[in-house]
Design a protein around this motif. Structure first.
Motif, PDB file in Angstrom:
ATOM      1  N   VAL A  22     -14.683 -51.704  -2.350  1.00  0.00           N
ATOM      2  CA  VAL A  22     -14.954 -52.456  -1.135  1.00  0.00           C
ATOM      3  C   VAL A  22     -13.531 -52.808  -0.868  1.00  0.00           C
ATOM      4  N   VAL A  23     -13.145 -52.634   0.259  1.00  0.00           N
ATOM      5  CA  VAL A  23     -11.777 -52.753   0.756  1.00  0.00           C
ATOM      6  C   VAL A  23     -11.580 -53.864   1.679  1.00  0.00           C
ATOM      7  N   ARG A  24     -10.424 -54.522   1.502  1.00  0.00           N
ATOM      8  CA  ARG A  24     -10.077 -55.690   2.641  1.00  0.00           C
ATOM      9  C   ARG A  24      -8.580 -55.611   2.964  1.00  0.00           C
ATOM     10  N   LEU A  25      -8.242 -55.506   3.999  1.00  0.00           N
ATOM     11  CA  LEU A  25      -6.791 -55.242   4.540  1.00  0.00           C
ATOM     12  C   LEU A  25      -6.455 -56.992   5.128  1.00  0.00           C
ATOM     13  N   LYS A  78      -2.008 -55.963   7.024  1.00  0.00           N
ATOM     14  CA  LYS A  78      -2.115 -54.559   6.190  1.00  0.00           C
ATOM     15  C   LYS A  78      -1.019 -54.521   5.391  1.00  0.00           C
ATOM     16  N   GLU A  79      -0.362 -55.872   4.968  1.00  0.00           N
ATOM     17  CA  GLU A  79       0.529 -55.580   3.898  1.00  0.00           C
ATOM     18  C   GLU A  79       0.107 -55.993   2.427  1.00  0.00           C
ATOM     19  N   ILE A  80      -1.099 -56.228   2.610  1.00  0.00           N
ATOM     20  CA  ILE A  80      -1.832 -56.514   1.211  1.00  0.00           C
ATOM     21  C   ILE A  80      -3.365 -55.603   1.217  1.00  0.00           C
ATOM     22  N   VAL A  81      -3.552 -54.926   0.310  1.00  0.00           N
ATOM     23  CA  VAL A  81      -4.894 -54.300   0.232  1.00  0.00           C
ATOM     24  C   VAL A  81      -5.612 -54.557  -1.054  1.00  0.00           C
ATOM     25  N   GLU A  82      -6.638 -55.198  -0.801  1.00  0.00           N
ATOM     26  CA  GLU A  82      -7.573 -55.795  -1.883  1.00  0.00           C
ATOM     27  C   GLU A  82      -8.791 -54.935  -1.907  1.00  0.00           C
ATOM     28  N   ILE A  83      -8.862 -54.523  -3.226  1.00  0.00           N
ATOM     29  CA  ILE A  83     -10.184 -53.623  -3.422  1.00  0.00           C
ATOM     30  C   ILE A  83     -10.854 -53.996  -4.731  1.00  0.00           C
ATOM     31  N   GLU A  84     -12.208 -54.278  -4.428  1.00  0.00           N
ATOM     32  CA  GLU A  84     -13.157 -54.353  -5.390  1.00  0.00           C
ATOM     33  C   GLU A  84     -13.711 -53.153  -5.948  1.00  0.00           C
ATOM     34  N   ASN A  85     -14.138 -53.320  -7.168  1.00  0.00           N
ATOM     35  CA  ASN A  85     -14.765 -51.963  -7.845  1.00  0.00           C
ATOM     36  C   ASN A  85     -13.671 -50.797  -7.779  1.00  0.00           C
ATOM     37  N   VAL A 134     -13.048 -53.435 -11.490  1.00  0.00           N
ATOM     38  CA  VAL A 134     -12.170 -54.720 -11.463  1.00  0.00           C
ATOM     39  C   VAL A 134     -11.797 -54.725  -9.972  1.00  0.00           C
ATOM     40  N   LYS A 135     -11.236 -56.030  -9.799  1.00  0.00           N
ATOM     41  CA  LYS A 135     -10.718 -56.241  -8.316  1.00  0.00           C
ATOM     42  C   LYS A 135      -9.249 -56.372  -8.530  1.00  0.00           C
ATOM     43  N   HIS A 136      -8.532 -55.561  -7.473  1.00  0.00           N
ATOM     44  CA  HIS A 136      -7.107 -55.707  -7.501  1.00  0.00           C
ATOM     45  C   HIS A 136      -6.411 -55.676  -6.268  1.00  0.00           C
ATOM     46  N   SER A 137      -5.347 -56.415  -6.197  1.00  0.00           N
ATOM     47  CA  SER A 137      -4.675 -56.631  -4.901  1.00  0.00           C
ATOM     48  C   SER A 137      -3.371 -55.886  -4.877  1.00  0.00           C
ATOM     49  N   TYR A 138      -3.256 -54.973  -3.921  1.00  0.00           N
ATOM     50  CA  TYR A 138      -2.008 -54.111  -3.990  1.00  0.00           C
ATOM     51  C   TYR A 138      -0.985 -54.384  -2.842  1.00  0.00           C
ATOM     52  N   TYR A 139       0.261 -54.845  -3.333  1.00  0.00           N
ATOM     53  CA  TYR A 139       1.199 -55.561  -2.241  1.00  0.00           C
ATOM     54  C   TYR A 139       1.968 -54.308  -1.802  1.00  0.00           C
ATOM     55  N   LEU A 140       2.008 -53.813  -0.625  1.00  0.00           N
ATOM     56  CA  LEU A 140       2.522 -52.760  -0.090  1.00  0.00           C
ATOM     57  C   LEU A 140       4.052 -52.583  -0.100  1.00  0.00           C
ATOM     58  N   ASP A 141       4.785 -53.783  -0.224  1.00  0.00           N
ATOM     59  CA  ASP A 141       6.113 -53.697  -0.183  1.00  0.00           C
ATOM     60  C   ASP A 141       6.639 -53.347  -1.652  1.00  0.00           C
ATOM     61  N   GLN A 142       5.710 -53.370  -2.470  1.00  0.00           N
ATOM     62  CA  GLN A 142       5.920 -52.886  -4.195  1.00  0.00           C
ATOM     63  C   GLN A 142       5.669 -51.547  -4.526  1.00  0.00           C
ATOM     64  N   LEU A 143       5.027 -50.653  -3.182  1.00  0.00           N
ATOM     65  CA  LEU A 143       4.714 -49.401  -3.373  1.00  0.00           C
ATOM     66  C   LEU A 143       6.085 -48.609  -3.439  1.00  0.00           C
ATOM     67  N   ASP A 144       6.250 -47.859  -4.504  1.00  0.00           N
ATOM     68  CA  ASP A 144       7.819 -47.176  -4.725  1.00  0.00           C
ATOM     69  C   ASP A 144       7.380 -45.658  -5.319  1.00  0.00           C
ATOM     70  N   GLU A 160       3.654 -49.403 -14.576  1.00  0.00           N
ATOM     71  CA  GLU A 160       2.436 -49.688 -14.946  1.00  0.00           C
ATOM     72  C   GLU A 160       1.013 -49.934 -13.962  1.00  0.00           C
ATOM     73  N   MET A 161       1.359 -50.153 -12.869  1.00  0.00           N
ATOM     74  CA  MET A 161       0.415 -50.580 -11.749  1.00  0.00           C
ATOM     75  C   MET A 161       0.375 -49.378 -10.819  1.00  0.00           C
ATOM     76  N   ARG A 162      -0.614 -48.480 -11.299  1.00  0.00           N
ATOM     77  CA  ARG A 162      -0.649 -47.111 -10.576  1.00  0.00           C
ATOM     78  C   ARG A 162      -2.159 -46.845 -10.257  1.00  0.00           C
ATOM     79  N   VAL A 163      -2.584 -46.476  -9.185  1.00  0.00           N
ATOM     80  CA  VAL A 163      -3.945 -46.241  -8.579  1.00  0.00           C
ATOM     81  C   VAL A 163      -4.107 -44.849  -8.228  1.00  0.00           C
ATOM     82  N   VAL A 164      -5.116 -44.320  -8.557  1.00  0.00           N
ATOM     83  CA  VAL A 164      -5.373 -42.885  -8.075  1.00  0.00           C
ATOM     84  C   VAL A 164      -6.572 -42.986  -7.210  1.00  0.00           C
ATOM     85  N   ILE A 165      -6.599 -42.220  -6.083  1.00  0.00           N
ATOM     86  CA  ILE A 165      -7.501 -41.867  -5.112  1.00  0.00           C
ATOM     87  C   ILE A 165      -8.118 -40.662  -5.086  1.00  0.00           C
TER      88      ILE A 165
END
Length: 332
Positions: free
Chosen positions: A101-104, A108-115, A132-142, A169-174
């Motif tokens: 479940v995705v919320r921008l 669109k600078e933060i992507v919050e994802i449930e599940n 789990v639920k995570h918030s991904y801050y796109l300015d930290q995407l490196d 150590e904050m990596r997400v695979v799609i």
């Protein structure tokens, strides 16, 4: 004049054989549809698939009748296929039971994802379930990596995924995948006939890689991609948006048109500002790393064979599966 007649006769023969070839392919497709879509047993379908073309070719008396019946059968199963609709309401296996479940947020600078799936895998059938639920801050995407899991020893076919890094150590695979029901087995052929829904699985990197790399001998490759921050950002937003949209508007997986690699390529092509030639990597996903290297997109100065050795990660995934610095260790 004679040469013109010979050429014309040759063209007619070629066209006739092409027509027969198309008809045989249509018949083979129809038989596959009756096997996988309707559920006719294979021991019934296989003899029919072989006998009908032979009778059409060898029997002038029954040719027209057989062709008419075959045409009717084709239309019936085609209509059945067109009427099939995807759904989320099935008895799914645990690993894909909860869609993302995705919320921008914040323009669109933060992507919050449930599940986001964070299972602890000991084997495919032995695991501790965690969502789990995570918030991904796109300015930290490196960072961005292409993950390739060859299918057995194949040099052509593989499963492909993308790993996005938001720090060490904050990596997400799609991963674009088949969403399996309980008791359901995947095959390339059944994937041609709307037998599986498509899901964009969002996982922690540890989850995604240990699931696919725990079996001894399984190989994985993590190829770092040379990409701008803007490209990585737009690619991540594009893929997570699609992941969320599939929850409300489900789609079928298709072995040729909507598989793990074609889905990734569609997002890459959509978000890359320039021309891109990636055809071989789409047709033969196990060659995606070679294509990436040839395009100059792999973030390395090594030649391709050296890069294969450097970024081969299956053994390290198994060795460091429980290490708190998993993502760092598998890249050392």
């Amino acid at each position: 004049m004679e040469s013109d007649q010979l050429c014309s006769s040759a063209r007619v023969r070629i066209l006739r054989w092409m027509l027969w070839g198309i008809m045989v392919l249509v018949w083979a497709w129809s038989c596959g549809a009756y096997r996988y879509l309707v559920g006719v047993p294979g021991f019934v379908i296989l003899p029919i698939m072989i006998i009908v073309p032979v009778c059409v070719i060898r029997s002038l008396k029954w040719r027209k009748t057989i062709l008419v019946i075959a045409g009717i059968l084709f239309v019936v199963v085609l209509v059945r296929l067109l009427l099939e609709r995807p759904t989320w309401d099935r008895d799914w296996i645990d690993s894909c039971r909860k869609p993302p479940v995705v919320r921008l947020l914040k323009d669109k600078e933060i992507v919050e994802i449930e599940n986001v799936r964070e299972f602890k895998w000991r084997s495919v059938d032995d695991y501790d379930e965690a969502w789990v639920k995570h918030s991904y801050y796109l300015d930290q995407l490196d960072s961005l990596d292409l993950v390739i899991e060859p299918l057995g020893d194949s040099k052509l076919f593989a499963h492909t995924m993308l790993s996005f890094g938001f720090g060490p150590e904050m990596r997400v695979v799609i991963s674009a995948e088949v969403r399996k029901e309980k008791g359901e087995a995947f095959s390339i052929f059944s994937g041609l006939y709307k037998q599986f829904e498509l899901i964009y699985q969002v996982n922690s990197e540890r989850d995604a890689l240990t699931l696919r790399g725990l079996e001894e001998g399984t190989q994985l490759y993590l190829f770092p991609i040379k990409a701008s921050h803007d490209f990585m950002k737009s690619l991540f937003v594009s893929m997570t948006e699609k992941a969320g949209n599939l929850t409300d508007e489900p789609k079928f997986y298709h072995s040729l048109r909507a598989n793990c690699t074609t889905e990734l390529f569609d997002h890459i092509k959509k978000n890359y500002d320039g021309s891109i030639n990636y055809g071989k990597g789409v047709l033969f996903p196990a060659q995606s790393g070679k294509v990436l290297h040839d395009m100059g997109w792999m973030d390395t100065d090594l030649d391709y064979e050296e890069a294969m050795d450097r970024f081969r990660s299956g053994m390290r995934v198994r060795e460091f599966a429980d290490d708190p610095d998993f993502s760092k260790k598998i890249r050392e």
